[in-house]
Scaffold this active site. Structure first.
Site, PDB file in Angstrom:
ATOM      1  CE  LYS A   1      67.240   2.783  90.256  1.00 13.62           C
ATOM      2  NZ  LYS A   1      68.288   2.212  91.113  1.00 13.62           N
TER       3      LYS A   1
ATOM      4  NE  ARG B   1      75.728  -9.166  64.757  1.00  9.28           N
ATOM      5  CZ  ARG B   1      75.014 -10.215  64.374  1.00  9.28           C
ATOM      6  NH1 ARG B   1      75.602 -11.355  64.151  1.00  9.28           N
ATOM      7  NH2 ARG B   1      73.721 -10.109  64.208  1.00  9.28           N
ATOM      8  CB  THR B   2      78.982  -5.301  69.713  1.00 12.67           C
ATOM      9  OG1 THR B   2      78.700  -5.036  68.349  1.00 12.67           O
ATOM     10  CG2 THR B   2      80.246  -4.583  70.108  1.00 12.67           C
TER      11      THR B   2
ATOM     12  NE  ARG C   1      76.896  -0.938  70.277  1.00  8.70           N
ATOM     13  CZ  ARG C   1      76.707  -1.284  69.008  1.00  8.70           C
ATOM     14  NH1 ARG C   1      75.518  -1.159  68.463  1.00  8.70           N
ATOM     15  NH2 ARG C   1      77.692  -1.751  68.309  1.00  8.70           N
TER      16      ARG C   1
ATOM     17  CG  HIS D   1      81.440  -0.382  66.209  1.00  9.57           C
ATOM     18  ND1 HIS D   1      82.050  -0.869  67.346  1.00  9.57           N
ATOM     19  CD2 HIS D   1      80.612  -1.357  65.794  1.00  9.57           C
ATOM     20  CE1 HIS D   1      81.579  -2.072  67.606  1.00  9.57           C
ATOM     21  NE2 HIS D   1      80.716  -2.395  66.674  1.00  9.57           N
TER      22      HIS D   1
END
Lengths: 303, 153
Positions: A80, A51-52, A101, A129
Site C-alpha cells: 500500500k 527455509r529461513t 528479511r 545473513h
C-alpha cells in the site's frame, strides 16, 4: 548481547560468536523448552524465503513463543506504499523481537536504528545473513570438533555470494587457510583478500578443485548462477567444474564434510547425498539450534 | 606576501575565511557541501585560476564566516588539497589544511544501487576506510565506494 540487534556478522566479536555456538549446543541436547512463553516474535519477510522463515519459526515454537508476521510483501502494507520505517515502528508495538528479511541492502541496519525492539537480520539483499554464518560455524565446529587451523574450501560464486563473504569474515578469527575455487568472473572481491592479507592469513585461488580436494577439511559449496555471467558461452564451458560428484570424494580426508547453505540446484550431484561426508541437511537442522541460541541471548533468556 | 606583488584576482576580505586550492571543477561541490548557497554572508569566488599545483583552481572568500573543523573537513572529499586562511582585519591569522573525516553522513551517494540510501528516504552514512586513495564503506549496505565512483549529492 542482550537487546543488541544482530544485523551483520561483523557485529559479533569472536567471543560472542562462541557464546552463540556453546548455547546452540545446549539447545541441541534439549531443543524444546518453554523459555519464550509470553513473548511475541515478529517475522517480517518482505521477500519470500521459506527455509529461513520456517527455521526461525521452528526455533520460536520449540521455545514456546508466539509468532506474528507475514511471509511476503504482497501480504504486508508495503504494497500500500507504507515506508519501511512506519512498518517497523508499528510492529515494534506488537512484538518483543523482529526477524526481518528484505531485498534492499542495508534495510536491516536502518530498521535497527528506528526500532525500539532488537532486530535480527534474516537477509538484506546480497549484503548480510548473519544467522546463516553462525549456523555454518556451528556445523563446522560440530563436525571438526574445533574451529582453529582448518582448510576451508569455498566453491562457486565467490563474488556475489553473501554467505561466502560472511563465512570468510567469521572464519578469519580462527586461523583458517582459505581455498577459493571459482570461475574467473566470480572471483572473491579484492577487499576480502586485503582483509586476509592484513591478518596474515593464507589463501589460495583456483579455477578448478578436482586435483586439490584431498587437502580439504570443509568444502563449502555455493550455487553458480547463469545470470551472473556476461557471456553465456563462458557459463556453459565452466559450469561443470563447480559440480561436486561422489567420485571426487574418494581420495579426500576422513574428517571432510560438505556444506551448502541450500537451496541446492545441481552443484552437488545427488549421488553425494548418501555419502557420510554430506552434511548439508544436518547443517539446516543446526540452523534451528543456532537461532534458538541467538534469540534467547538477545532477549536475555539464556539462564 | 607574494600575493601583494600581483593584483589579486579575487578581492581581499576584511575578516572571514578564504578557501584556496579547490580543484576548479569541484567549486560548486564545495559550495554545496558547505551550504554556501543558503547563507547571507558576502561571498566572492574565482574559478579557472592558474595554479601550479592543480593546473586550474578555484578560490572562495566568505566574509564574517568561520568554520569549525568538523564542518570544513567535509569538503576534503571534493578538495583534498584545500588550504584555509582565517582572516582578521585583512591579515591571515591562521592557516589550516583539511583532513578527510573518519566518518560522515551525506555528501556522496553510495555506489550500490540496491542500497537503502538509494531506495528510501535514508541519508547515506560512511566510514572512511582509506584516506589516501579515498575509499568509503557504507554504514548500511557495507559496500565500498572508491574515489573513482564517488558521486556528490
Amino acid at each position: 548481547m542482550k537487546d543488541k540487534s544482530l544485523i551483520s556478522i561483523n557485529d559479533y566479536s569472536k567471543d560472542e560468536m562462541l557464546r552463540v555456538l556453546d548455547l546452540a549446543a545446549e539447545f541441541e541436547q534439549n531443543p524444546s523448552r518453554d523459555i519464550l512463553s509470553g513473548k511475541v516474535i515478529a517475522t517480517l519477510f518482505f521477500e519470500p524465503s521459506t527455509r529461513t522463515r520456517l527455521s526461525f519459526e521452528s526455533a520460536v515454537n520449540r521455545l514456546g513463543g508466539k509468532i506474528i508476521g507475514f511471509s511476503d510483501s504482497a501480504s504486508s502494507s508495503a504494497t500500500k506504499g507504507e515506508s519501511l520505517k512506519d512498518t517497523i515502528k508499528t510492529v515494534c508495538n506488537y512484538s518483543d523481537l523482529i526477524v526481518m528479511r528484505h531485498p534492499i541492502e542495508g534495510s536491516a541496519r536502518y530498521a535497527s536504528e528506528v526500532a525500539s525492539v532488537p532486530i535480527i537480520n534474516a537477509g538484506d539483499g546480497a549484503n548480510q545473513h548473519p544467522t546463516q554464518t553462525l549456523l555454518d560455524l556451528y556445523s563446522i565446529r560440530k563436525t571438526q570438533e574445533k574451529l582453529e587451523d582448518l582448510n576451508l574450501f569455498i566453491v562457486g560464486d565467490l563474488k556475489y555470494g553473501r554467505t561466502v563473504h560472511s563465512l570468510l569474515m567469521a572464519m578469519a578469527h580462527f586461523n583458517a587457510t582459505f581455498y577459493f575455487i571459482s570461475p574467473k568472473e566470480l572471483r572473491i572481491p579484492a577487499e576480502y583478500k586485503m582483509h586476509l592479507d592484513h591478518l596474515n592469513l593464507k589463501y589460495h585461488e583456483y579455477t578448478d578443485f578436482r586435483d586439490i580436494a584431498g587437502e580439504a577439511d570443509i568444502i563449502y559449496m555455493t550455487r553458480v548462477q547463469k545470470e551472473r555471467f556476461s557471456d553465456p558461452i563462458e557459463y556453459e564451458k565452466t559450469k561443470n567444474a563447480y559440480v561436486l560428484r561422489n567420485a571426487m570424494l574418494q581420495e579426500t580426508r576422513s574428517n571432510l564434510k560438505v556444506l551448502h547453505p541450500l537451496p541446492r540446484v545441481n552443484e552437488i550431484s545427488t549421488d553425494v547425498d548418501d555419502s557420510e561426508k554430506a552434511y548439508y541437511f544436518t547443517q539446516a537442522l543446526n540452523g534451528v539450534y543456532t537461532r534458538q541460541a541467538i534469540i534467547s541471548l538477545i532477549l536475555g533468556l539464556n539462564n | 606576501m607574494a600575493k601583494d606583488k600581483k593584483k589579486l584576482k579575487v578581492s581581499a576580505i576584511r575578516q572571514g575565511t578564504v578557501i584556496d586550492h579547490i580543484p576548479a571543477n569541484n567549486l560548486f561541490k564545495v559550495i554545496n557541501i558547505l551550504g554556501l548557497d543558503h547563507i547571507d554572508n558576502q561571498i566572492t569566488f574565482g574559478t579557472n585560476l592558474e595554479s601550479g599545483k592543480l593546473g586550474s583552481k578555484s578560490i572562495v572568500k566568505i566574509s564574517d564566516k568561520f568554520f569549525v573543523d568538523e564542518e570544513i573537513n567535509r569538503i576534503a572529499l571534493a578538495a583534498p588539497q584545500a588550504k584555509l586562511n582565517i582572516i582578521r582585519d585583512y591579515q591571515v591569522v591562521e592557516k589550516k589544511e583539511v583532513t578527510v573525516p573518519d566518518q560522515f553522513s551525506g555528501i556522496v551517494k553510495c555506489v550500490n544501487p540496491k542500497c537503502i540510501t538509494n531506495n528510501d528516504n535514508v541519508k547515506p552514512k560512511f566510514r572512511v576506510i582509506s584516506k589516501k586513495e579515498v575509499s568509503l564503506k557504507c554504514h548500511y549496505c557495507e559496500k565500498i565506494t572508491d574515489q573513482e565512483h564517488m558521486v556528490f549529492i
